[in-house]
Design a protein around this motif. Structure first.
Motif, PDB file in Angstrom:
ATOM      1  N   LEU A 500      67.579  47.496 -25.716  1.00  0.00           N
ATOM      2  CA  LEU A 500      68.678  48.454 -25.758  1.00  0.00           C
ATOM      3  C   LEU A 500      69.934  47.835 -26.356  1.00  0.00           C
ATOM      4  CD1 LEU A 500      68.230  50.173 -22.263  1.00  0.00           C
ATOM      5  CD2 LEU A 500      67.750  51.190 -24.514  1.00  0.00           C
ATOM      6  N   PHE A 501      69.740  46.794 -27.166  1.00  0.00           N
ATOM      7  CA  PHE A 501      70.870  46.140 -27.838  1.00  0.00           C
ATOM      8  C   PHE A 501      70.770  46.418 -29.338  1.00  0.00           C
ATOM      9  CE2 PHE A 501      72.483  42.199 -29.998  1.00  0.00           C
ATOM     10  CZ  PHE A 501      73.831  42.442 -29.765  1.00  0.00           C
ATOM     11  N   PHE A 502      71.847  46.976 -29.909  1.00  0.00           N
ATOM     12  CA  PHE A 502      71.802  47.426 -31.298  1.00  0.00           C
ATOM     13  C   PHE A 502      72.979  46.855 -32.087  1.00  0.00           C
ATOM     14  CE2 PHE A 502      69.916  50.611 -28.539  1.00  0.00           C
ATOM     15  CZ  PHE A 502      68.643  50.741 -29.088  1.00  0.00           C
ATOM     16  N   PRO A 503      72.828  45.634 -32.630  1.00  0.00           N
ATOM     17  CA  PRO A 503      73.896  45.075 -33.471  1.00  0.00           C
ATOM     18  C   PRO A 503      73.890  45.742 -34.845  1.00  0.00           C
ATOM     19  CG  PRO A 503      72.028  43.574 -33.405  1.00  0.00           C
ATOM     20  CD  PRO A 503      71.693  44.701 -32.476  1.00  0.00           C
ATOM     21  N   GLY A 504      75.061  45.928 -35.429  1.00  0.00           N
ATOM     22  CA  GLY A 504      75.153  46.490 -36.762  1.00  0.00           C
ATOM     23  C   GLY A 504      74.757  47.949 -36.857  1.00  0.00           C
ATOM     24  N   MET A 505      74.919  48.702 -35.763  1.00  0.00           N
ATOM     25  CA  MET A 505      74.538  50.120 -35.794  1.00  0.00           C
ATOM     26  C   MET A 505      75.447  50.897 -36.755  1.00  0.00           C
ATOM     27  SD  MET A 505      74.616  53.012 -32.769  1.00  0.00           S
ATOM     28  CE  MET A 505      73.077  52.571 -31.975  1.00  0.00           C
ATOM     29  N   GLN A 506      74.849  51.755 -37.561  1.00  0.00           N
ATOM     30  CA  GLN A 506      75.620  52.629 -38.442  1.00  0.00           C
ATOM     31  C   GLN A 506      75.815  53.978 -37.762  1.00  0.00           C
ATOM     32  OE1 GLN A 506      73.547  52.811 -42.187  1.00  0.00           O
ATOM     33  NE2 GLN A 506      74.371  50.857 -42.882  1.00  0.00           N
ATOM     34  N   ALA A 507      77.079  54.380 -37.616  1.00  0.00           N
ATOM     35  CA  ALA A 507      77.393  55.668 -36.980  1.00  0.00           C
ATOM     36  C   ALA A 507      78.549  56.307 -37.733  1.00  0.00           C
ATOM     37  CB  ALA A 507      77.762  55.468 -35.511  1.00  0.00           C
ATOM     38  N   ASP A 508      78.404  57.599 -38.036  1.00  0.00           N
ATOM     39  CA  ASP A 508      79.442  58.309 -38.783  1.00  0.00           C
ATOM     40  C   ASP A 508      80.582  58.789 -37.886  1.00  0.00           C
ATOM     41  OD1 ASP A 508      77.912  58.011 -41.099  1.00  0.00           O
ATOM     42  OD2 ASP A 508      76.812  59.878 -40.711  1.00  0.00           O
ATOM     43  N   SER A 509      80.293  58.936 -36.599  1.00  0.00           N
ATOM     44  CA  SER A 509      81.290  59.470 -35.667  1.00  0.00           C
ATOM     45  C   SER A 509      80.913  59.063 -34.254  1.00  0.00           C
ATOM     46  CB  SER A 509      81.336  60.999 -35.768  1.00  0.00           C
ATOM     47  OG  SER A 509      80.084  61.546 -35.360  1.00  0.00           O
ATOM     48  N   ARG A 510      81.792  59.372 -33.302  1.00  0.00           N
ATOM     49  CA  ARG A 510      81.441  59.041 -31.919  1.00  0.00           C
ATOM     50  C   ARG A 510      80.264  59.893 -31.456  1.00  0.00           C
ATOM     51  NH1 ARG A 510      85.856  61.211 -27.476  1.00  0.00           N
ATOM     52  NH2 ARG A 510      86.491  63.140 -28.485  1.00  0.00           N
ATOM     53  N   THR A 511      80.184  61.154 -31.946  1.00  0.00           N
ATOM     54  CA  THR A 511      79.044  62.006 -31.587  1.00  0.00           C
ATOM     55  C   THR A 511      77.742  61.377 -32.065  1.00  0.00           C
ATOM     56  OG1 THR A 511      80.395  64.005 -31.675  1.00  0.00           O
ATOM     57  CG2 THR A 511      78.017  64.283 -31.884  1.00  0.00           C
ATOM     58  N   ASP A 512      77.750  60.860 -33.285  1.00  0.00           N
ATOM     59  CA  ASP A 512      76.561  60.209 -33.833  1.00  0.00           C
ATOM     60  C   ASP A 512      76.188  58.985 -33.000  1.00  0.00           C
ATOM     61  OD1 ASP A 512      74.481  59.529 -35.525  1.00  0.00           O
ATOM     62  OD2 ASP A 512      75.764  58.575 -37.021  1.00  0.00           O
ATOM     63  N   ALA A 513      77.185  58.184 -32.627  1.00  0.00           N
ATOM     64  CA  ALA A 513      76.916  56.983 -31.824  1.00  0.00           C
ATOM     65  C   ALA A 513      76.343  57.352 -30.466  1.00  0.00           C
ATOM     66  CB  ALA A 513      78.207  56.172 -31.663  1.00  0.00           C
ATOM     67  N   VAL A 514      76.915  58.374 -29.820  1.00  0.00           N
ATOM     68  CA  VAL A 514      76.419  58.815 -28.510  1.00  0.00           C
ATOM     69  C   VAL A 514      74.984  59.310 -28.625  1.00  0.00           C
ATOM     70  CG1 VAL A 514      76.692  60.566 -26.705  1.00  0.00           C
ATOM     71  CG2 VAL A 514      78.698  59.351 -27.571  1.00  0.00           C
ATOM     72  N   GLU A 515      74.696  60.095 -29.647  1.00  0.00           N
ATOM     73  CA  GLU A 515      73.336  60.649 -29.814  1.00  0.00           C
ATOM     74  C   GLU A 515      72.311  59.551 -30.054  1.00  0.00           C
ATOM     75  OE1 GLU A 515      73.835  63.466 -32.957  1.00  0.00           O
ATOM     76  OE2 GLU A 515      74.259  65.123 -31.570  1.00  0.00           O
ATOM     77  N   GLN A 516      72.649  58.571 -30.886  1.00  0.00           N
ATOM     78  CA  GLN A 516      71.696  57.486 -31.171  1.00  0.00           C
ATOM     79  C   GLN A 516      71.361  56.688 -29.909  1.00  0.00           C
ATOM     80  OE1 GLN A 516      72.022  55.004 -34.759  1.00  0.00           O
ATOM     81  NE2 GLN A 516      73.730  56.310 -35.448  1.00  0.00           N
ATOM     82  N   LEU A 517      72.388  56.340 -29.132  1.00  0.00           N
ATOM     83  CA  LEU A 517      72.135  55.551 -27.917  1.00  0.00           C
ATOM     84  C   LEU A 517      71.436  56.376 -26.849  1.00  0.00           C
ATOM     85  CD1 LEU A 517      75.456  53.479 -27.701  1.00  0.00           C
ATOM     86  CD2 LEU A 517      73.183  52.686 -28.368  1.00  0.00           C
ATOM     87  N   ALA A 518      71.810  57.665 -26.736  1.00  0.00           N
ATOM     88  CA  ALA A 518      71.119  58.530 -25.770  1.00  0.00           C
ATOM     89  C   ALA A 518      69.637  58.645 -26.135  1.00  0.00           C
ATOM     90  CB  ALA A 518      71.778  59.902 -25.745  1.00  0.00           C
ATOM     91  N   ASP A 519      69.345  58.806 -27.424  1.00  0.00           N
ATOM     92  CA  ASP A 519      67.939  58.894 -27.861  1.00  0.00           C
ATOM     93  C   ASP A 519      67.176  57.615 -27.514  1.00  0.00           C
ATOM     94  OD1 ASP A 519      68.163  61.446 -28.888  1.00  0.00           O
ATOM     95  OD2 ASP A 519      68.645  60.779 -30.927  1.00  0.00           O
ATOM     96  N   ALA A 520      67.820  56.467 -27.684  1.00  0.00           N
ATOM     97  CA  ALA A 520      67.145  55.202 -27.362  1.00  0.00           C
ATOM     98  C   ALA A 520      66.810  55.142 -25.877  1.00  0.00           C
ATOM     99  CB  ALA A 520      68.041  54.033 -27.758  1.00  0.00           C
ATOM    100  N   LEU A 521      67.740  55.527 -25.024  1.00  0.00           N
ATOM    101  CA  LEU A 521      67.506  55.512 -23.572  1.00  0.00           C
ATOM    102  C   LEU A 521      66.411  56.500 -23.181  1.00  0.00           C
ATOM    103  CD1 LEU A 521      71.252  55.285 -22.515  1.00  0.00           C
ATOM    104  CD2 LEU A 521      69.496  53.649 -21.799  1.00  0.00           C
ATOM    105  N   ILE A 522      66.416  57.669 -23.817  1.00  0.00           N
ATOM    106  CA  ILE A 522      65.413  58.698 -23.499  1.00  0.00           C
ATOM    107  C   ILE A 522      64.037  58.276 -24.001  1.00  0.00           C
ATOM    108  CG2 ILE A 522      64.708  61.084 -23.986  1.00  0.00           C
ATOM    109  CD1 ILE A 522      67.793  61.695 -24.207  1.00  0.00           C
TER     110      ILE A 522
END
Length: 637
Positions: A500-522
């Motif tokens: 669950l560690f993601f260095p160098g993650m590309q995210a266009d917005s906070r919504t994008d960042a939240v969705e990517q991490l939520a998907d990883a947890l799910i």
């Protein structure tokens, strides 16, 4: 950096307290210097502001003069930094202040020299210091060449200043006869209130009353426009109680009290801190109908945040809810009518409960309530006491002890905080009760405690005196086996994992960042699909950024199947509600106890407060490197 001299500091405070443009000629006359000196001082002030990178700006227009504009927070910060507090004044300065406050005529420098046996230069120095200190209240020392000096400013500010200083010096002996009469009326007043005043609030209100009576006798009547009132004040059930009290005082002391002066007293009465009645028969719902809908809405909003970030059990605690409702009612009243209440425990609170204080401050900054905009830290400290009390009450600790009576002068919120902390140290106690100072003998006779914890000195061999926050030092002194530091494993490290560690993650917005991490947890089986929806909804209620570098999005506790924290180091910072965030900790934790939630927030706020460490975290390439830096934070905290 070169500091401002006394005159420059006075000029800066004057410009902060007086809006609009001022010509250098007019300022020169007021400060008894040339226009050229004023322009030079303004240059130095402008440099001072730039050096400190303050949110303030000086504007100069040839036809209008000089203007200083600053945000509310910056203005308050400058004022508090430039002027001494009352406890830094020497006794001569305090005596001069008392004398000036009790007079309406001018006082000449020679009078100060003769009365206090000081040289002219020393007298002028004292008056300069006094003027700087008065600026804290928006007051000034008016100077006239032939007449001398006198206090000047809005009447309500004058009374606030006098109350603070007279209370500190315990100068009530100036009105011995009035005190006796007013105190008798206070007893009747409290019998008519739905919720009793705290000991400190009672003293505050007593001094306010004595001072406004004295000022009326001197002919200093508050102007109606100084304090704006509205229907909310007049419709409050206790407004008539305040008016009856004022009418009784008017007849008793033979002083004419105008209607708007009665409103002034009512404002302070309704804004005074109250304590909850401990008699459940008296704690009926009819008393709680006093509260306006805004106070109830604030309580519900706060409870929702507590449920999300700490514990649903805490959020379901009816005692906690009622304490919050009572607190928000008086807090919103003080904010609505600009009533300042100093928190005498603020520095101890910030030191002892750093993470809880930061959490409340973070909540206040993000809640959508105009009245809480720019709320002072004193009020944040009062609210934190209720949060910490609930945290302590819901901890899972077991140990035995005996009957205890807790005596506290700072209010029932503080008393219950001490009680819950004590019971967590010794949960086997048979019975623990709290008491205001004026009731302790009665409760002592009924309870017959083995031990009395008190925040004030009481002449009894069973008394153990503690600070109002029942600090670690207090606990160690009371229990020699008490460890002052929590040696448990870092909660951040406990729930983190390499997957669950993601260095160098590309995210266009906070919504994008939240969705990517939520998907990883799910997707990895740590959370239910509802986590993403709840986390995005949480972001609409207010930013989850806790600093210029770190955000902590989260959903509901029930969304977590297996507690985990996903961490992302963003390749490029994204805007997170006005903050430029590079590090994201997505929290999907079902806490084992409220204490664990408290420990996690303590770690997060600690990490976010050290720029050097967050800079290193952003550059971490591997999970092991990331965890090593987090462990360094753990060791320091």
């Amino acid at each position: 950096m070169k500091q401002l001299n006394t005159r420059q500091a006075r000029l800066l405070l004057y410009l902060l307290n007086h809006e609009g443009f001022h010509t250098s000629q007019a300022l020169g006359q007021g400060f008894e210097v040339t226009s050229r000196t004023i322009r030079s001082d303004v240059d130095r002030i402008a440099a001072f502001i730039n050096e400190l990178e303050l949110d303030a700006d000086i504007t100069r227009k040839p036809s209008e003069g000089i203007q200083l504009q600053a945000s509310i927070k910056t203005a308050q910060m400058i004022k508090m930094a430039l002027r001494p507090y009352p406890d830094t004044q020497d006794q001569t300065l305090k005596d001069i202040l008392f004398e000036f406050a009790s007079r309406t005529t001018y006082t000449h420098v020679q009078d100060v020299m003769d009365r206090y046996y000081v040289s002219r230069s020393k007298a002028l120095q004292l008056l300069d210091e006094l003027e700087m200190w008065l600026g804290r209240y928006g007051l000034e020392l008016k100077r006239r060449r032939q007449k001398g000096f006198r206090l000047s400013g809005e009447e309500w500010k004058m009374r606030q200043m006098m109350k603070d200083v007279f209370m500190e010096e315990q100068k009530s002996h100036h009105w011995d006869y009035d005190v006796q009469l007013v105190w008798q009326e206070f007893k009747q007043l409290e019998q008519e209130l739905h919720f009793p005043l705290t000991d400190r609030a009672r003293n505050n209100l007593l001094y306010h009353t004595l001072i406004f009576i004295q000022r009326l006798r001197l002919g200093n009547v508050m102007q109606e426009q100084e304090r704006t009132t509205d229907d909310l004040l007049y419709q409050h059930p206790e407004y008539e109680t305040a008016c009856r009290f004022v009418r009784r005082l008017s007849g008793l002391l033979q002083v004419r009290i105008p209607p708007h002066e009665a409103d002034y007293f009512a404002l302070h009465l309704l804004g005074s801190k109250r304590e909850r009645v401990t008699d459940h028969a008296a704690d009926e719902l009819s008393s709680w109908n006093l509260f306006d809908s805004k106070a109830a809405a604030m309580m519900e909003t706060f409870i929702e945040a507590v449920a999300s970030d700490y514990s649903q059990d805490m959020a379901s605690d009816e005692d906690f809810k009622r304490a919050l409702l009572l607190h928000f009612q008086t807090t919103l009243h003080r904010m609505r009518y600009r009533l300042r209440m100093e928190n005498p425990m603020l520095q101890e609170i910030k030191k002892e409960y750093e993470s809880s204080f930061d959490w409340v401050k973070y909540w206040v900054q993000n809640v959508q309530e105009p009245l809480l905009k720019d709320v002072p830290e004193d009020e944040i400290g009062f609210l934190m006491i209720h949060l910490q009390s609930a945290i302590e009450r819901h901890r899972q600790i077991t140990e035995p002890i005996r009957n205890v009576l807790i005596v506290c002068e700072s209010g029932m919120g503080t008393a219950y905080l001490i009680k819950e902390k004590f019971n967590n140290l010794f949960p086997g106690v048979r019975h623990t009760e709290v008491s205001a100072v004026h009731e302790w003998k009665h409760k002592n006779d009924r309870l017959q405690p083995d031990l009395i914890l008190s925040t004030v000195a009481i002449d009894d061999e069973r008394v153990f005196q503690v600070s109002p926050v029942f600090s670690r030092e207090d606990q160690k002194a009371l229990t020699d086996w008490m460890n002052t530091k929590d040696n448990t494993r870092s909660v951040l490290v406990k729930y983190s994992s390499a997957s669950l560690f993601f260095p160098g993650m590309q995210a266009d917005s906070r919504t994008d960042a939240v969705e990517q991490l939520a998907d990883a947890l799910i997707n990895q089986g740590y959370a239910l699909p509802a986590l993403k929806e709840h986390a995005l909804k949480r972001e609409t209620l207010g930013s989850t950024a806790i600093s210029a570098q770190i955000a902590i999005p989260h959903g509901h506790r029930e969304d977590s199947m297996h507690s985990a924290i996903a961490a992302a180091l963003l390749q490029e910072p994204v805007d997170w509600g006005g903050q430029s965030v590079s590090i994201v900790f997505f929290i999907a934790v079902d806490y084992e106890s409220p204490g664990e939630a408290e420990a996690l927030f303590k770690e997060l706020f600690h990490v976010s407060g050290i720029k050097e460490r967050t800079d290193r975290l952003k550059k971490a390439q591997t999970y092991q490197e990331f965890i090593t830096i987090l462990r360094e934070s753990e060791e320091i905290s």
